[in-house]
Design a protein around this motif. Structure first.
Motif, short mmCIF file in Angstrom:
data_model
loop_
_atom_site.label_atom_id
_atom_site.label_comp_id
_atom_site.label_asym_id
_atom_site.label_seq_id
_atom_site.Cartn_x
_atom_site.Cartn_y
_atom_site.Cartn_z
N GLN A 1 46.20 -17.63 38.91
CA GLN A 1 47.43 -18.02 38.61
C GLN A 1 47.51 -18.31 37.13
OE1 GLN A 1 50.40 -17.81 39.95
NE2 GLN A 1 49.83 -17.29 42.07
N VAL A 2 46.61 -19.26 36.77
CA VAL A 2 46.54 -19.34 35.12
C VAL A 2 46.52 -18.23 34.38
CG1 VAL A 2 44.76 -20.63 33.55
CG2 VAL A 2 45.22 -21.69 35.69
N PHE A 3 45.56 -17.10 34.72
CA PHE A 3 45.65 -16.01 33.82
C PHE A 3 46.88 -15.13 34.09
CE2 PHE A 3 41.25 -17.48 33.59
CZ PHE A 3 41.20 -17.51 32.28
N PHE A 4 47.27 -15.09 35.40
CA PHE A 4 48.43 -13.78 35.54
C PHE A 4 49.64 -14.50 35.82
CE2 PHE A 4 44.01 -12.03 36.41
CZ PHE A 4 43.88 -11.32 35.28
N GLY A 5 49.57 -15.89 36.51
CA GLY A 5 50.68 -16.39 36.96
C GLY A 5 52.01 -16.34 36.26
N GLY A 6 51.87 -16.75 34.91
CA GLY A 6 52.92 -17.02 34.26
C GLY A 6 53.61 -15.64 33.76
N SER A 7 55.00 -15.11 33.52
CA SER A 7 55.38 -13.97 33.10
C SER A 7 54.75 -13.74 31.82
CB SER A 7 56.67 -13.91 33.30
OG SER A 7 57.25 -15.15 32.64
N SER A 8 54.58 -12.30 31.15
CA SER A 8 54.03 -12.14 29.95
C SER A 8 54.73 -12.90 29.08
CB SER A 8 53.88 -10.65 29.74
OG SER A 8 55.18 -10.17 29.86
N GLY A 9 54.17 -13.18 28.01
CA GLY A 9 54.95 -14.05 26.64
C GLY A 9 55.21 -15.42 26.85
N GLY A 10 54.33 -16.14 27.94
CA GLY A 10 54.39 -17.61 27.72
C GLY A 10 53.29 -18.07 26.55
N THR A 11 53.47 -19.46 26.78
CA THR A 11 52.71 -20.06 25.53
C THR A 11 51.17 -19.99 25.88
OG1 THR A 11 54.37 -21.84 25.78
CG2 THR A 11 52.54 -22.38 24.38
N VAL A 12 50.57 -19.36 24.99
CA VAL A 12 48.96 -19.11 25.14
C VAL A 12 48.05 -20.31 24.95
CG1 VAL A 12 47.01 -17.69 24.60
CG2 VAL A 12 49.23 -16.64 24.66
N LEU A 13 47.48 -20.78 26.00
CA LEU A 13 46.57 -21.85 25.76
C LEU A 13 45.26 -21.52 25.26
CD1 LEU A 13 47.33 -23.97 28.95
CD2 LEU A 13 48.06 -24.43 26.50
N TRP A 14 44.48 -20.80 25.79
CA TRP A 14 43.35 -19.80 25.21
C TRP A 14 43.08 -18.61 25.70
CZ3 TRP A 14 42.98 -23.39 29.31
CH2 TRP A 14 42.10 -22.74 30.69
N ARG A 15 42.16 -17.75 25.12
CA ARG A 15 41.97 -16.34 25.48
C ARG A 15 40.24 -16.30 25.86
NH1 ARG A 15 45.73 -13.06 24.10
NH2 ARG A 15 47.46 -13.48 22.86
N LEU A 16 40.38 -15.38 27.01
CA LEU A 16 39.28 -14.92 27.39
C LEU A 16 39.32 -13.39 27.39
CD1 LEU A 16 36.60 -16.13 28.50
CD2 LEU A 16 37.51 -15.71 30.88
N GLY A 17 38.48 -12.78 26.47
CA GLY A 17 38.68 -11.48 26.31
C GLY A 17 39.99 -10.89 26.39
N PRO A 18 40.55 -10.04 27.01
CA PRO A 18 41.80 -9.44 26.92
C PRO A 18 42.70 -10.30 27.86
CG PRO A 18 40.41 -8.28 28.87
CD PRO A 18 39.51 -9.20 28.25
N PHE A 19 42.07 -11.26 28.68
CA PHE A 19 42.99 -12.26 29.50
C PHE A 19 43.46 -13.51 28.55
CE2 PHE A 19 39.98 -10.27 32.49
CZ PHE A 19 40.88 -9.45 32.98
N ALA A 20 44.67 -13.83 28.88
CA ALA A 20 45.19 -15.00 28.01
C ALA A 20 45.80 -16.19 29.17
CB ALA A 20 46.36 -14.72 27.22
N ALA A 21 44.92 -17.23 28.95
CA ALA A 21 45.50 -18.40 30.01
C ALA A 21 46.78 -19.01 29.44
CB ALA A 21 44.70 -19.61 30.12
N THR A 22 48.08 -18.69 29.99
CA THR A 22 49.42 -19.54 29.70
C THR A 22 49.66 -20.92 30.12
OG1 THR A 22 50.39 -18.35 31.30
CG2 THR A 22 50.09 -17.25 29.32
N ARG A 23 50.41 -21.74 29.49
CA ARG A 23 50.87 -22.74 29.88
C ARG A 23 51.61 -22.66 31.21
NH1 ARG A 23 52.43 -28.02 28.59
NH2 ARG A 23 54.46 -28.21 29.44
N GLU A 24 52.40 -21.89 31.28
CA GLU A 24 53.21 -21.37 32.35
C GLU A 24 52.49 -21.07 33.48
OE1 GLU A 24 54.06 -20.39 29.33
OE2 GLU A 24 55.67 -21.40 29.16
N GLY A 25 51.39 -20.21 33.36
CA GLY A 25 50.32 -19.81 34.27
C GLY A 25 49.66 -21.04 34.76
N LEU A 26 49.16 -22.00 34.09
CA LEU A 26 48.66 -23.22 34.43
C LEU A 26 49.46 -24.04 35.55
CD1 LEU A 26 46.21 -25.05 34.46
CD2 LEU A 26 47.37 -26.25 32.33
#
Lengths: 270, 295
Positions: free
Chosen positions: A86-111
Motif C-alpha cells: 500500500q505504501v508504494f502503490f496505494g496512493g493514486s499516482s501523483g501523491g506527495t513523494v516521501l522517498w524513492r526506492l528505484g522505480p518505486f515511490a513511497a507516497t504520503r497518501e500510500g502510507l
C-alpha cells in the motif's frame, strides 16, 4: 516443538464472562455485523471508535489482551506485506513523494492508505477471534445450525454442515497432537526436518504425512462406527440436551452492537 | 556396570508456559539411569513419565534444571542433539503408528539412512535389528508394514529404533494393547536385548508384573515428582504406599500379601510366580516340620 502454542485462532478460552454467556446466535450475528462494518468504515475516526468498542468487548470477555492479539502472529507477514504494497502503490499516482526506492515511490497518501488497510485487517482478525475465544466449538456449531435452519427448504444441509464443522473443530487438537507425536518419533530415528533445500524438506514430510493420513482415516472410521452404534441417523428428528434460547441479555447485546456500528459509521460524517 | 548414562538434575518442565493452558508436568526431578541396568518407570496416568523420557534424547528441553547423556549436557545445539538421539533410542506408545514406508525393510532402514551410512551397513543393521525382534528379514523385509499383525508391526517399530544402535533403549508402554502372546514376545525380546546386547533399558509400564520380571530398579513418579526410587524388591514391599497413589504390586506378590494377612508367616519381597511358589512351599514345609516335631 509446541505447535499448539501458535494456534490461537479458533481456540476457546473458557471463562464465565457476560460475553461467554450470550447465545451463540447472537455472537455469530454480531460478528457478521462487525465484519461488514469494518469494511464499510471510510476514515480513521471510525476505525478508532471501532477499536475502542472492540477493546471494551475484549475486556468484558475476560480473555487476556495479549492472548487476543496473539491471533495476529500467524498473519504478521501478510500484514507487513499489505502495508508495504500500500505504501508504494496505494496512493493514486501523483501523491506527495516521501522517498524513492528505484522505480518505486513511497507516497504520503500510500502510507496513510497502508496504515488504514492494515488497521482494518487487525480489527477484522481480532473481532472474529473474539467469537471463537468466547464460544465453544459445540455452541458455535449449534448456533450455525439454528441460523441456517430456515434455509433448509432451499436445500442447505444445515445439520450436516454443523456436524461436519463440529467434528473438524473437535479433531484439530487431536491431529496437532498426533502430528507432534509422529514428528518426535521420526526425529528420534534421526529424521532431520529443518535443514536442506525445499525439495529435501518436502521429502522429509513424507514420514510424517503418511502415518498422519493413516491415523486420520482410522479415526474417521472408528468415529463413524461409534456414531452409528449410538443410533446416529442424521439430523431428522434429533432433539438437543441444551436448547438455545434468546434472553434479555441477547437483546441488549444486539442493541449495543447495532448502536456501536451506527456510531462507527456516522462518526466520519460529523 | 554402574556409571551413569542419563542424569537429570532438578528437572522441571512446564507445557504451554505463558498461556491459559499452562501445566506443570515435572517438578524438580533428580534421576540417574546407570549403564547396563533395566529401570522400571511407573506412575499413574499423567504423572509425567512420557515427558520425562523425552528429555533423555533432547526432544523436549528442560524449563529448569539440567540433563546429561553419556557425560554430555544436552543443550540446544543441533549437532549435539543429533548425537544424543543416536545414543538414546526412544520408542513411543503405539509405535506402529509411525510406520510409513512401503516395505518393512525400508522402514527399519529409515534411521540408519538418516545417519548417512552406506547401503551395505544399512542392510546389515536392518537384518540384525529384525533378527533381534524375532522377525525373519528375508520373509518380512519385502512385505508392507501395513499388512502385519499389531504385535508384528510393533516389533518392526522397535527394530526401527534398534537400527540406530542406541546405548539406551527407552520403551513407553511397549505392550499396551497387545494380546498375551504379543506381550510375551515383546517382553522376552526386550529381556534378551538387555541381557545379551547389554543395552540399558528404561521401561515405562502400567504392568507391575512386567516391571517385576524385567527390572532391577523402580522409579515411581507421582504428579511430576519422584515418589519412590528403590531396588525392585524394596519398592514392591511398600504395597500400601504404592496403592495410596493408585498403583499396585505384582499379582504374585499380592498373593503373598493376602496369605500374610490371613496369618501365614510368609515374606512378601517375592515378585514372580516361581519365587512365590517357592516361598509358599518353604513356609508350608516349615510348618509341617514344626507340627511333626511337636507330635
Amino acid at each position: 516443538m509446541e505447535l499448539l502454542r501458535s494456534l490461537t485462532i479458533g481456540q476457546y478460552v473458557p471463562r464465565a464472562s457476560p460475553v461467554h454467556r450470550l447465545d451463540p446466535r447472537t455472537k455469530i450475528l454480531a460478528t457478521t455485523v462487525l465484519v461488514v462494518v469494518v469494511f464499510l468504515v471510510r476514515d480513521f475516526r471510525g476505525l478508532g471508535v471501532f477499536a475502542a468498542f472492540l477493546a471494551a468487548a475484549v475486556a468484558l470477555s475476560q480473555v487476556p489482551a495479549g492472548f487476543a492479539l496473539r491471533g495476529l502472529r500467524p498473519i504478521w507477514f501478510l500484514l507487513l506485506l499489505t502495508l508495504v504494497l500500500q505504501v508504494f502503490f496505494g496512493g493514486s499516482s501523483g501523491g506527495t513523494v516521501l522517498w524513492r526506492l528505484g522505480p518505486f515511490a513511497a507516497t504520503r497518501e500510500g502510507l496513510v492508505q497502508g496504515l488504514f488497510v492494515t488497521a482494518r485487517l487487525v480489527l477484522l482478525v481480532v473481532s472474529t477471534s473474539l467469537l471463537t475465544f468466547t464460544t465453544s466449538p459445540v455452541e458455535l456449531a449449534d448456533g450455525m445450525e439454528r441460523l441456517l435452519n430456515p434455509f433448509r427448504r432451499l436445500g442447505v444441509p444445515a445439520h450436516e454442515l454443523a456436524m461436519m464443522m463440529t467434528i473438524a473443530l473437535r479433531f484439530i487438537p487431536t491431529l496437532v497432537e498426533e502430528t507432534e507425536k509422529i514428528m518426535k518419533a521420526q526425529m528420534a530415528r534421526g529424521a532431520d526436518l529443518d535443514t536442506g533445500g525445499p525439495l529435501r524438506r518436502a521429502r522429509a514430510l513424507v514420514p510424517i504425512l503418511v502415518p498422519l493420513f493413516v491415523s486420520a482415516f482410522r479415526r474417521a472410521d472408528e468415529l463413524a462406527v461409534a456414531m452409528e452404534a449410538r443410533g446416529y441417523r442424521g439430523g431428522e428428528g434429533r432433539t438437543r440436551m441444551k436448547q438455545l434460547r434468546y434472553r434479555a441479555q441477547d437483546l441488549w447485546a444486539g442493541l449495543v452492537v447495532l448502536g456501536a456500528s451506527a456510531l462507527v459509521l456516522w462518526s466520519g460524517r460529523i | 556396570m554402574s556409571d551413569p548414562v542419563v542424569v537429570c538434575e532438578g528437572l522441571t518442565h512446564v507445557y504451554l508456559r505463558g498461556t491459559p493452558f499452562e501445566s506443570v508436568a515435572l517438578r524438580g526431578v533428580d534421576l540417574v539411569v546407570r549403564r547396563g541396568e533395566c529401570l522400571g518407570l511407573v506412575g499413574p496416568t499423567g504423572s509425567g513419565k512420557s515427558t520425562l523420557v523425552q528429555h533423555f534424547n533432547g526432544l523436549l528441553r528442560p524449563t529448569e534444571g539440567r540433563v546429561w547423556v553419556d557425560g554430555v549436557e544436552i543443550r540446544p545445539g543441533t549437532a549435539l542433539v543429533r548425537e544424543v538421539r543416536r545414543k538414546v533410542g526412544l520408542l513411543f506408545q503405539y509405535p506402529e503408528h509411525q510406520l510409513f514406508e512401503a516395505t518393512v525393510f525400508d522402514d527399519v532402514a529409515f534411521g540408519p539412512r538418516n545417519l548417512g551410512l552406506d547401503p551395505e551397513e544399512v542392510q546389515e543393521r536392518v537384518r540384525e535389528s529384525l533378527q533381534w525382534v524375532g522377525l525373519d528379514p528375508d520373509r518380512f523385509g519385502p512385505r508392507s508394514p501395513f499388512s502385519l499383525s499389531g504385535g508384528e508391526m510393533r516389533r518392526v517399530a522397535i527394530a526401527g529404533v534398534l537400527a540406530m544402535r542406541p546405548q539406551v533403549l527407552v520403551l513407553d508402554e511397549p505392550t499396551a494393547g497387545l494380546d498375551p502372546e504379543g506381550r510375551r514376545e515383546i517382553l522376552s525380546r526386550v529381556r534378551e536385548l538387555h541381557r545379551k546386547a547389554r543395552l540399558t533399558v528404561v521401561l515405562i509400564s502400567h504392568s507391575m508384573d512386567d516391571v517385576a520380571r524385567l527390572c532391577q530398579r523402580v522409579v515411581v513418579l507421582h504428579r511430576g515428582q519422584v515418589f519412590l526410587d528403590a531396588p525392585v524388591r524394596e519398592a514392591f514391599a511398600q504395597a500400601d504406599r504404592l496403592r495410596s497413589i493408585g498403583l499396585d504390586v505384582p499379582r504374585a506378590t499380592d498373593v503373598l500379601l493376602r496369605l500374610k494377612a490371613a496369618g501365614l508367616p510368609v515374606r512378601c519381597d517375592r515378585l514372580t510366580v516361581e519365587e512365590v511358589c517357592e516361598e509358599i512351599v518353604r513356609v508350608l514345609q516349615g510348618n509341617q516340620r514344626w507340627s511333626s516335631s511337636e507330635a
